[in-house]
Design a protein around this motif. Structure first.
Motif, PDB file in Angstrom:
ATOM      1  N   GLY A  18      25.556  32.400 -60.017  1.00  0.00           N
ATOM      2  CA  GLY A  18      26.506  31.822 -60.683  1.00  0.00           C
ATOM      3  C   GLY A  18      26.759  30.253 -60.734  1.00  0.00           C
ATOM      4  N   GLY A  19      27.215  29.584 -61.539  1.00  0.00           N
ATOM      5  CA  GLY A  19      27.247  28.346 -61.720  1.00  0.00           C
ATOM      6  C   GLY A  19      28.683  27.807 -61.904  1.00  0.00           C
ATOM      7  N   GLY A  20      29.579  28.544 -60.967  1.00  0.00           N
ATOM      8  CA  GLY A  20      31.065  28.092 -61.062  1.00  0.00           C
ATOM      9  C   GLY A  20      31.455  27.327 -59.800  1.00  0.00           C
ATOM     10  N   VAL A  21      32.584  26.795 -59.546  1.00  0.00           N
ATOM     11  CA  VAL A  21      33.064  25.956 -58.407  1.00  0.00           C
ATOM     12  C   VAL A  21      32.666  26.790 -57.140  1.00  0.00           C
ATOM     13  N   MET A  22      32.626  28.066 -56.897  1.00  0.00           N
ATOM     14  CA  MET A  22      32.604  28.832 -55.676  1.00  0.00           C
ATOM     15  C   MET A  22      31.294  28.617 -55.427  1.00  0.00           C
ATOM     16  N   SER A  23      30.005  28.866 -56.232  1.00  0.00           N
ATOM     17  CA  SER A  23      28.755  28.976 -55.679  1.00  0.00           C
ATOM     18  C   SER A  23      28.421  27.471 -55.375  1.00  0.00           C
ATOM     19  N   GLU A  51      32.431  29.038 -67.307  1.00  0.00           N
ATOM     20  CA  GLU A  51      33.499  30.213 -67.379  1.00  0.00           C
ATOM     21  C   GLU A  51      34.811  29.577 -66.787  1.00  0.00           C
ATOM     22  N   SER A  52      35.195  30.398 -65.848  1.00  0.00           N
ATOM     23  CA  SER A  52      36.780  29.913 -65.432  1.00  0.00           C
ATOM     24  C   SER A  52      36.718  28.666 -64.630  1.00  0.00           C
ATOM     25  N   SER A  53      35.693  28.244 -64.376  1.00  0.00           N
ATOM     26  CA  SER A  53      35.776  26.951 -63.557  1.00  0.00           C
ATOM     27  C   SER A  53      35.951  25.728 -64.358  1.00  0.00           C
ATOM     28  N   ASN A  54      35.731  26.000 -65.881  1.00  0.00           N
ATOM     29  CA  ASN A  54      35.825  25.051 -66.678  1.00  0.00           C
ATOM     30  C   ASN A  54      37.486  24.378 -66.905  1.00  0.00           C
ATOM     31  N   ASN A  58      41.240  27.157 -66.824  1.00  0.00           N
ATOM     32  CA  ASN A  58      42.057  27.472 -65.851  1.00  0.00           C
ATOM     33  C   ASN A  58      43.323  26.154 -65.799  1.00  0.00           C
ATOM     34  N   ALA A  59      44.370  26.526 -65.286  1.00  0.00           N
ATOM     35  CA  ALA A  59      45.606  25.530 -65.174  1.00  0.00           C
ATOM     36  C   ALA A  59      44.959  24.078 -64.398  1.00  0.00           C
ATOM     37  N   GLY A  60      44.218  24.014 -63.460  1.00  0.00           N
ATOM     38  CA  GLY A  60      43.812  22.935 -62.750  1.00  0.00           C
ATOM     39  C   GLY A  60      44.831  22.630 -61.644  1.00  0.00           C
ATOM     40  N   THR A  61      45.544  23.526 -61.150  1.00  0.00           N
ATOM     41  CA  THR A  61      46.721  23.286 -60.263  1.00  0.00           C
ATOM     42  C   THR A  61      46.052  23.131 -58.829  1.00  0.00           C
ATOM     43  N   GLY A  62      46.078  22.321 -58.005  1.00  0.00           N
ATOM     44  CA  GLY A  62      45.621  22.373 -56.896  1.00  0.00           C
ATOM     45  C   GLY A  62      46.809  23.095 -55.811  1.00  0.00           C
ATOM     46  N   GLU A 212      19.832  35.058 -66.198  1.00  0.00           N
ATOM     47  CA  GLU A 212      20.898  36.128 -65.864  1.00  0.00           C
ATOM     48  C   GLU A 212      20.175  37.045 -64.813  1.00  0.00           C
ATOM     49  N   VAL A 213      21.031  37.334 -63.612  1.00  0.00           N
ATOM     50  CA  VAL A 213      20.544  38.087 -62.673  1.00  0.00           C
ATOM     51  C   VAL A 213      21.225  39.486 -62.949  1.00  0.00           C
ATOM     52  N   GLU A 214      19.991  40.423 -63.219  1.00  0.00           N
ATOM     53  CA  GLU A 214      20.307  41.857 -63.617  1.00  0.00           C
ATOM     54  C   GLU A 214      20.221  42.816 -62.585  1.00  0.00           C
ATOM     55  N   ALA A 439      40.102  28.561 -57.243  1.00  0.00           N
ATOM     56  CA  ALA A 439      39.292  27.372 -56.919  1.00  0.00           C
ATOM     57  C   ALA A 439      39.770  26.326 -55.934  1.00  0.00           C
ATOM     58  N   SER A 440      41.351  26.430 -55.944  1.00  0.00           N
ATOM     59  CA  SER A 440      41.889  25.323 -55.014  1.00  0.00           C
ATOM     60  C   SER A 440      41.501  25.600 -53.643  1.00  0.00           C
ATOM     61  N   THR A 441      41.138  26.761 -53.193  1.00  0.00           N
ATOM     62  CA  THR A 441      40.901  27.396 -51.908  1.00  0.00           C
ATOM     63  C   THR A 441      39.317  27.510 -51.834  1.00  0.00           C
TER      64      THR A 441
HETATM   65  C1  LIG Z   1      43.770  31.499 -66.701  1.00  0.00           C
HETATM   66  C2  LIG Z   1      43.401  30.947 -65.381  1.00  0.00           C
HETATM   67  C3  LIG Z   1      44.061  30.049 -64.759  1.00  0.00           C
HETATM   68  C4  LIG Z   1      43.783  29.763 -63.399  1.00  0.00           C
HETATM   69  N1  LIG Z   1      44.326  28.603 -62.810  1.00  0.00           N
HETATM   70  C5  LIG Z   1      43.736  28.133 -61.505  1.00  0.00           C
HETATM   71  C6  LIG Z   1      44.806  27.181 -61.070  1.00  0.00           C
HETATM   72  O1  LIG Z   1      45.504  26.421 -61.772  1.00  0.00           O
HETATM   73  N2  LIG Z   1      44.237  26.528 -59.800  1.00  0.00           N
HETATM   74  C7  LIG Z   1      43.262  27.329 -59.211  1.00  0.00           C
HETATM   75  O2  LIG Z   1      42.927  26.723 -58.259  1.00  0.00           O
HETATM   76  N3  LIG Z   1      42.491  28.242 -59.419  1.00  0.00           N
HETATM   77  C8  LIG Z   1      42.879  28.794 -60.998  1.00  0.00           C
HETATM   78  N4  LIG Z   1      42.270  29.719 -61.520  1.00  0.00           N
HETATM   79  C9  LIG Z   1      41.118  30.420 -60.791  1.00  0.00           C
HETATM   80  C10 LIG Z   1      39.911  29.563 -60.772  1.00  0.00           C
HETATM   81  O3  LIG Z   1      39.447  29.183 -62.019  1.00  0.00           O
HETATM   82  C11 LIG Z   1      38.744  30.571 -60.373  1.00  0.00           C
HETATM   83  O4  LIG Z   1      38.926  30.940 -58.966  1.00  0.00           O
HETATM   84  C12 LIG Z   1      37.498  29.816 -60.145  1.00  0.00           C
HETATM   85  O5  LIG Z   1      37.028  29.130 -61.117  1.00  0.00           O
HETATM   86  C13 LIG Z   1      36.448  30.937 -59.972  1.00  0.00           C
HETATM   87  O6  LIG Z   1      35.186  30.214 -59.678  1.00  0.00           O
HETATM   88  P1  LIG Z   1      33.726  30.880 -59.727  1.00  0.00           P
HETATM   89  O7  LIG Z   1      32.613  30.069 -59.412  1.00  0.00           O
HETATM   90  O8  LIG Z   1      34.049  32.017 -58.824  1.00  0.00           O
HETATM   91  O9  LIG Z   1      33.622  31.551 -61.307  1.00  0.00           O
HETATM   92  P2  LIG Z   1      33.357  31.024 -62.629  1.00  0.00           P
HETATM   93  O10 LIG Z   1      33.546  29.543 -62.679  1.00  0.00           O
HETATM   94  O11 LIG Z   1      33.826  32.058 -63.758  1.00  0.00           O
HETATM   95  O12 LIG Z   1      31.672  30.966 -62.616  1.00  0.00           O
HETATM   96  C14 LIG Z   1      31.082  32.290 -62.656  1.00  0.00           C
HETATM   97  C15 LIG Z   1      29.766  32.072 -62.912  1.00  0.00           C
HETATM   98  O13 LIG Z   1      28.919  33.087 -62.720  1.00  0.00           O
HETATM   99  C16 LIG Z   1      27.808  33.266 -63.831  1.00  0.00           C
HETATM  100  N5  LIG Z   1      27.490  34.415 -64.156  1.00  0.00           N
HETATM  101  C17 LIG Z   1      28.135  35.493 -64.352  1.00  0.00           C
HETATM  102  N6  LIG Z   1      27.338  36.792 -64.239  1.00  0.00           N
HETATM  103  C18 LIG Z   1      26.257  36.183 -64.002  1.00  0.00           C
HETATM  104  C19 LIG Z   1      24.858  36.817 -63.723  1.00  0.00           C
HETATM  105  N7  LIG Z   1      24.742  38.227 -63.850  1.00  0.00           N
HETATM  106  N8  LIG Z   1      23.668  36.075 -63.506  1.00  0.00           N
HETATM  107  C20 LIG Z   1      23.819  34.735 -63.511  1.00  0.00           C
HETATM  108  N9  LIG Z   1      25.112  34.007 -63.672  1.00  0.00           N
HETATM  109  C21 LIG Z   1      26.094  34.841 -63.766  1.00  0.00           C
HETATM  110  C22 LIG Z   1      28.765  32.747 -64.949  1.00  0.00           C
HETATM  111  O14 LIG Z   1      27.999  32.216 -66.249  1.00  0.00           O
HETATM  112  C23 LIG Z   1      29.403  31.396 -64.356  1.00  0.00           C
HETATM  113  O15 LIG Z   1      28.424  30.356 -64.388  1.00  0.00           O
HETATM  114  C24 LIG Z   1      42.614  30.257 -63.078  1.00  0.00           C
HETATM  115  C25 LIG Z   1      41.973  31.221 -63.581  1.00  0.00           C
HETATM  116  C26 LIG Z   1      42.270  31.574 -64.817  1.00  0.00           C
HETATM  117  C27 LIG Z   1      41.555  32.755 -65.610  1.00  0.00           C
END
Ligand SMILES: Cc1cc2nc3c(=O)[nH]c(=O)nc-3n(C[C@H](O)[C@H](O)[C@H](O)COP(=O)(O)OP(=O)(O)OC[C@H]3O[C@@H](n4cnc5c(N)ncnc54)[C@H](O)[C@@H]3O)c2cc1C
Length: 498
Positions: A18-23, A51-54, A58-62, A212-214, A439-441
């Protein structure tokens, strides 16, 4: 494309799915702690943070519990329980310290690219809610993590703090608000890009997009073998890893199930999608400068608390109101409608049925949210912006959350609204489920992953962890002097002076 060739790639010490804020956060921490480890990041889309990290997903609240009322419930005797708020704030302080380190060491050139100071406010109406807010303020105001919080019921003061919210409001209803300058707006998408850019400049880091990891299985040696589809060539690539982090957001649950580890049994997921109203009209945007959180309606899940937020994205301010909940069986915004049905297994069916039985208010709330008209949405907005006009606000679809369902001895199954780190197989795999406080945490969550999965390496890493995160290992709340120092340092380095 029909090609299905399998080729073997070299193995990594660490694979981040995954390429989100957590990884990205875990990758950056590990690279700083152990520069010689090889790390591979695999993302199924053509860029990170889609995805969600865009930013707009999300609401971007710290989240630091400065304004979110769900972290400070009233006890039966009317006193306010601040323990959860303190925990969320402590976790955010870890993020602030790590981000400040990244700026101080030149890894992030400008903090304003992802982080902006925006006051956080709680806003309520009606005698009972105003009384609750006053008690909450009294419980928090002298706590070192919440210092600087102000409370008012004076309409003139409220109009100064949030002019747009007070414009066109008829007198008569009692209003109250708290205001604190220490709040932030975070562009988690920009932060992800900054972290991945840093990683990409380091030896031993590979970024594989459109991969994509399957599947993933542990071999006899304890290492993991991943089947990864290259979505450009359609070839399946076999990848080895000593440690795997499943940071796939909503896609984490299916991958966790594929590991087959005992800890994955009985776990299910319930997707909740979100929508926001967005305003970019500069006349309106200029009359609001705060994140204003209200109270959730009855039956609504905690993450559905309505809020009117100033957002700062790519240097431009905009407003966002919501969220409105929705329902889709997809686990990712760019996922498949089969995600939910395919996640149901014999081992989690009982828990999922129990949750369906026990959560009728949530089901009713979601049905009502899904069926609501644009006018109903606008009326909810008018609780916050009485003069709101439909033409100034567009409906946008946010990211997808997958709430965790777990087995429960008494109830059969429970629905959880927080985040859950599932680790197993001797700490060689960790998955992050759930999305709140989100994401804040990220730093706090990733420190948990590190302590659970790398206990043998931790003693070697502790000095570096303390250099990056001075409060690492013990709460700031117990050390007011360090708390003040950390606040002063991170405010300066992150340019958070209002
Ligand atoms: C409506 C909404 C509001 C929010 N508001 C806040 C906020 O105000 N403040 C806050 O701190 N947090 C907020 N969050 C939570 C925050 O957005 C998430 O906790 C955070 O973005 C999660 O990051 P992540 O890296 O886990 O997932 P994501 O950002 O979703 O990334 C997942 C990644 O995994 C990839 N992926 C998925 N499956 C596979 C696979 N099989 N193989 C390879 N890649 C894969 C995706 O393409 C993506 O790159 C909100 C979330 C939502 C939905």
């Amino acid at each position: 494309m029909t090609s299905n060739t399998t080729r073997t790639e070299s193995a990594y010490d660490v694979v981040l799915i995954g390429g989100g804020v957590m990884s990205a956060t875990l990758g950056a921490l590990l690279k700083l702690l152990q520069p010689d480890w090889s790390i591979g990041m695999f993302g199924r889309l053509d860029d990170v943070a889609k995805e969600s990290s865009n930013a707009w997903n999300n609401a971007g609240t710290g989240h630091s519990a400065l304004c979110e009322l769900n972290y400070t419930p009233a006890r039966a005797d009317g006193t306010i329980d601040i323990s959860k708020a303190v925990g969320v704030n402590e976790a955010f302080q870890l993020s602030r310290q790590f981000w400040a380190y990244l700026v101080e060491s030149g890894i992030i050139a400008s903090p304003r690219a992802f982080l902006n100071p925006i006051p956080h406010m709680s806003f309520v109406w009606g005698d009972e809610n105003c009384d609750y807010l006053r008690r909450r303020y009294e419980a928090l105001k002298d706590h070192p993590l919440f210092s600087g919080m102000r409370f008012s019921t004076d309409p003139a003061q409220l109009a100064q703090w949030m002019p747009l919210v007070m414009e066109g409001r008829t007198a008569g209803t009692k209003l109250a608000a708290t205001w604190i300058a220490a709040g932030t707006d975070v562009n988690f998408g920009a932060l992800t890009h900054l972290l991945v850019n840093f990683l990409s400049g380091q030896p031993g880091f590979d970024l594989k997009l459109s991969h994509e990891v399957e599947d993933l299985k542990q071999d006899a040696s304890g290492s993991w073998r991943l089947a990864v589809r290259d979505l450009t060539s359609n070839a399946t690539v076999s990848v080895g890893a000593r440690f795997v982090f499943i940071g796939a957001g909503g896609g984490a649950l299916p991958l966790l199930q594929k590991t087959g580890i005992p800890e994955s049994k009985g776990v299910g997921g319930f997707p909740v999608s979100g929508q926001f109203l967005r305003c970019t009209n500069p006349d309106i945007v200029s009359r609001h400068h705060a994140k204003v959180y209200g109270k959730a309606s009855v039956g609504a899940p905690p993450m559905s608390v309505p809020h009117l937020d100033t957002r700062v994205i790519d240097g431009k301010e905009g407003l966002l109101f919501g969220p409105y909940a929705g329902f889709s069986t997809k686990f990712l915004k760019q996922g498949s409608l089969w995600d939910l049905p395919k996640s149901i297994r014999m081992d989690n069916l009982g828990a999922m049925l129990a949750v369906a039985r026990d959560n009728m208010p949530l089901t009713r709330y979601l049905v009502q949210q899904v069926l609501q008209s644009n006018e109903t949405r606008l009326n909810a907005l008018r609780d916050f912006v009485p003069n709101a006009q439909a033409k100034d606000w567009e409906l946008i679809t946010a990211g997808q959350r997958v709430q965790v369902i777990k087995k429960d001895a008494k109830k059969g199954g429970v629905l959880q609204f927080g985040t859950e780190v599932v680790t197993g197989a001797n700490g060689t795999v960790a998955a992050l489920l759930g999305a709140s406080p989100g994401a804040s945490t990220a730093v706090s969550i990733m420190l948990t992953v590190i302590s659970k999965c790398f206990p043998g390496d931790l003693p070697r890493w502790e000095a570096k962890l303390r250099e990056m995160i001075p409060s690492y290992g013990a709460p700031l709340a117990d050390r007011p002097e360090l708390c003040a120092q950390v606040h002063e340092r991170t405010t300066r380095s992150l340019q958070l002076e209002s």
